[in-house]
Design a protein around this motif. Structure first.
Motif, mmCIF file in Angstrom:
data_model
loop_
_atom_site.group_PDB
_atom_site.id
_atom_site.type_symbol
_atom_site.label_atom_id
_atom_site.label_comp_id
_atom_site.label_asym_id
_atom_site.label_seq_id
_atom_site.Cartn_x
_atom_site.Cartn_y
_atom_site.Cartn_z
ATOM 1 N N GLY A 42 0.883 -1.221 0.096
ATOM 2 C CA GLY A 42 -0.107 -0.112 0.052
ATOM 3 C C GLY A 42 1.189 1.255 0.231
ATOM 4 O O GLY A 42 1.473 1.276 0.065
ATOM 5 N N ALA A 43 0.328 2.136 0.271
ATOM 6 C CA ALA A 43 0.588 3.413 0.133
ATOM 7 C C ALA A 43 0.314 4.593 1.386
ATOM 8 O O ALA A 43 -0.438 4.120 2.007
ATOM 9 N N LEU A 44 1.052 5.232 2.665
ATOM 10 C CA LEU A 44 0.720 5.978 4.059
ATOM 11 C C LEU A 44 1.248 7.954 3.224
ATOM 12 O O LEU A 44 1.833 7.697 2.250
ATOM 13 N N ILE A 45 0.253 8.031 2.676
ATOM 14 C CA ILE A 45 0.004 10.117 2.412
ATOM 15 C C ILE A 45 0.372 10.308 4.020
ATOM 16 O O ILE A 45 -0.768 10.203 5.198
ATOM 17 N N ILE A 46 1.224 11.376 4.425
ATOM 18 C CA ILE A 46 1.107 12.559 5.421
ATOM 19 C C ILE A 46 1.151 13.787 4.708
ATOM 20 O O ILE A 46 2.212 14.166 4.594
ATOM 21 N N PRO A 47 0.389 14.196 4.767
ATOM 22 C CA PRO A 47 -0.159 15.947 4.312
ATOM 23 C C PRO A 47 0.844 16.226 5.834
ATOM 24 O O PRO A 47 0.492 16.083 7.073
ATOM 25 N N LYS A 48 0.864 17.806 4.999
ATOM 26 C CA LYS A 48 1.638 18.719 6.494
ATOM 27 C C LYS A 48 0.998 19.442 7.336
ATOM 28 O O LYS A 48 1.282 19.455 8.003
ATOM 29 N N ASP A 49 -0.721 19.104 7.275
ATOM 30 C CA ASP A 49 -1.444 19.734 8.122
ATOM 31 C C ASP A 49 -2.436 18.791 8.169
ATOM 32 O O ASP A 49 -3.500 19.508 8.567
ATOM 33 N N LYS A 50 -3.062 17.584 7.998
ATOM 34 C CA LYS A 50 -3.747 17.033 8.154
ATOM 35 C C LYS A 50 -3.661 15.895 8.526
ATOM 36 O O LYS A 50 -1.730 14.734 8.702
ATOM 37 N N LYS A 51 -4.917 14.653 9.089
ATOM 38 C CA LYS A 51 -4.362 13.540 9.465
ATOM 39 C C LYS A 51 -3.254 12.632 8.535
ATOM 40 O O LYS A 51 -4.459 12.732 7.545
ATOM 41 N N PRO A 52 -2.759 11.444 8.554
ATOM 42 C CA PRO A 52 -2.239 10.561 7.995
ATOM 43 C C PRO A 52 -3.210 9.681 7.441
ATOM 44 O O PRO A 52 -3.895 9.384 8.292
ATOM 45 N N PHE A 53 -3.010 9.044 6.868
ATOM 46 C CA PHE A 53 -3.625 8.048 6.025
ATOM 47 C C PHE A 53 -3.373 6.726 5.172
ATOM 48 O O PHE A 53 -2.189 7.233 4.513
ATOM 49 N N LEU A 54 -3.069 5.343 5.494
ATOM 50 C CA LEU A 54 -3.017 4.292 4.079
ATOM 51 C C LEU A 54 -4.283 4.533 3.038
ATOM 52 O O LEU A 54 -4.852 4.495 3.424
ATOM 53 N N MET A 55 -3.328 3.903 2.236
ATOM 54 C CA MET A 55 -4.837 3.658 0.847
ATOM 55 C C MET A 55 -3.552 1.980 0.443
ATOM 56 O O MET A 55 -2.688 1.567 0.603
ATOM 57 N N VAL A 56 -4.494 0.990 0.709
ATOM 58 C CA VAL A 56 -4.299 -0.560 0.559
ATOM 59 C C VAL A 56 -5.759 -1.232 -0.164
ATOM 60 O O VAL A 56 -6.320 -0.830 -0.368
ATOM 61 N N PRO A 57 -4.323 -2.391 -0.915
ATOM 62 C CA PRO A 57 -5.412 -3.228 -1.871
ATOM 63 C C PRO A 57 -6.258 -3.512 -0.978
ATOM 64 O O PRO A 57 -6.309 -4.051 0.132
ATOM 65 N N GLU A 58 -7.756 -4.190 -1.566
ATOM 66 C CA GLU A 58 -9.331 -4.501 -0.538
ATOM 67 C C GLU A 58 -7.769 -6.123 -0.004
ATOM 68 O O GLU A 58 -8.730 -5.796 1.585
ATOM 69 N N MET A 59 -7.493 -6.686 0.046
ATOM 70 C CA MET A 59 -7.161 -8.199 0.587
ATOM 71 C C MET A 59 -6.698 -7.708 1.662
ATOM 72 O O MET A 59 -5.525 -8.193 2.664
ATOM 73 N N GLU A 60 -5.883 -6.497 1.550
ATOM 74 C CA GLU A 60 -4.662 -5.908 3.193
ATOM 75 C C GLU A 60 -5.501 -4.985 3.665
ATOM 76 O O GLU A 60 -5.518 -4.919 5.189
ATOM 77 N N CYS A 61 -7.049 -5.031 3.872
ATOM 78 C CA CYS A 61 -7.778 -3.669 4.394
ATOM 79 C C CYS A 61 -7.856 -4.050 6.143
ATOM 80 O O CYS A 61 -7.656 -2.966 7.077
ATOM 81 N N GLU A 62 -7.914 -4.890 6.423
ATOM 82 C CA GLU A 62 -7.996 -5.791 8.047
ATOM 83 C C GLU A 62 -6.511 -5.773 8.800
ATOM 84 O O GLU A 62 -7.150 -5.212 9.625
#
Length: 145
Positions: A42-62
């Motif tokens: 997947g990918a991790l986004i860390i914005p400078k002024d918002k909460k970070p979030f992950l983007m993952v394929p469906e099989m990795e969600c849990e």
């Protein structure tokens, strides 16, 4: 995880967000694992002024939900960087300058990245990531022990 301090560094360098990715669960990006606690595809986004979030394929969600960071699921029809761009736009995150760990980007992945993120400045944040991980917090020391 020192996300708040890392975000301050992003702000001071005028970087809109940091992008970390992992396409192989056998060779994880140590910075992605460090900041998110997630060790998968997947990918991790860390914005400078918002909460970070992950983007993952469906099989990795849990597995990704254990990271306690917001998770977006991308489907088979979208490519990773196209999906990242979609979520960035959806969350109204500026994208004039993106921080990436160039030591973790392969040349092929960088070419794919630049196809989706055209005309956007990129800054290498590998030294910033190293500095963030150098000094351990009390919580990190406990985990090491």
């Amino acid at each position: 995880m020192k996300i708040k301090e890392f975000q301050k560094q992003l702000k001071s360098r005028k970087i809109d967000f940091a992008l970390f990715y992992n396409l192989d669960s056998m060779n994880s990006d140590a910075d992605m694992v460090y900041f998110s606690g997630y060790n998968g595809i997947g990918a991790l986004i860390i914005p400078k002024d918002k909460k970070p979030f992950l983007m993952v394929p469906e099989m990795e969600c849990e597995r990704a939900k254990n990271s306690k960071i917001k998770v977006y699921k991308w489907g088979k029809k979208k490519k990773m960087f196209e999906f990242i761009l979609h979520i960035i736009n959806k969350n109204s995150i500026k994208k004039r300058k993106i921080g990436i760990n160039k030591s973790a980007f392969t040349l092929n992945i960088y070419k794919l990245f630049k196809k989706s993120f055209k005309k956007i400045k990129v800054e290498d944040i590998s030294s910033l990531c190293e500095k963030s991980r150098e000094i351990k917090t009390n919580e990190e020391i406990k985990k090491i022990r």
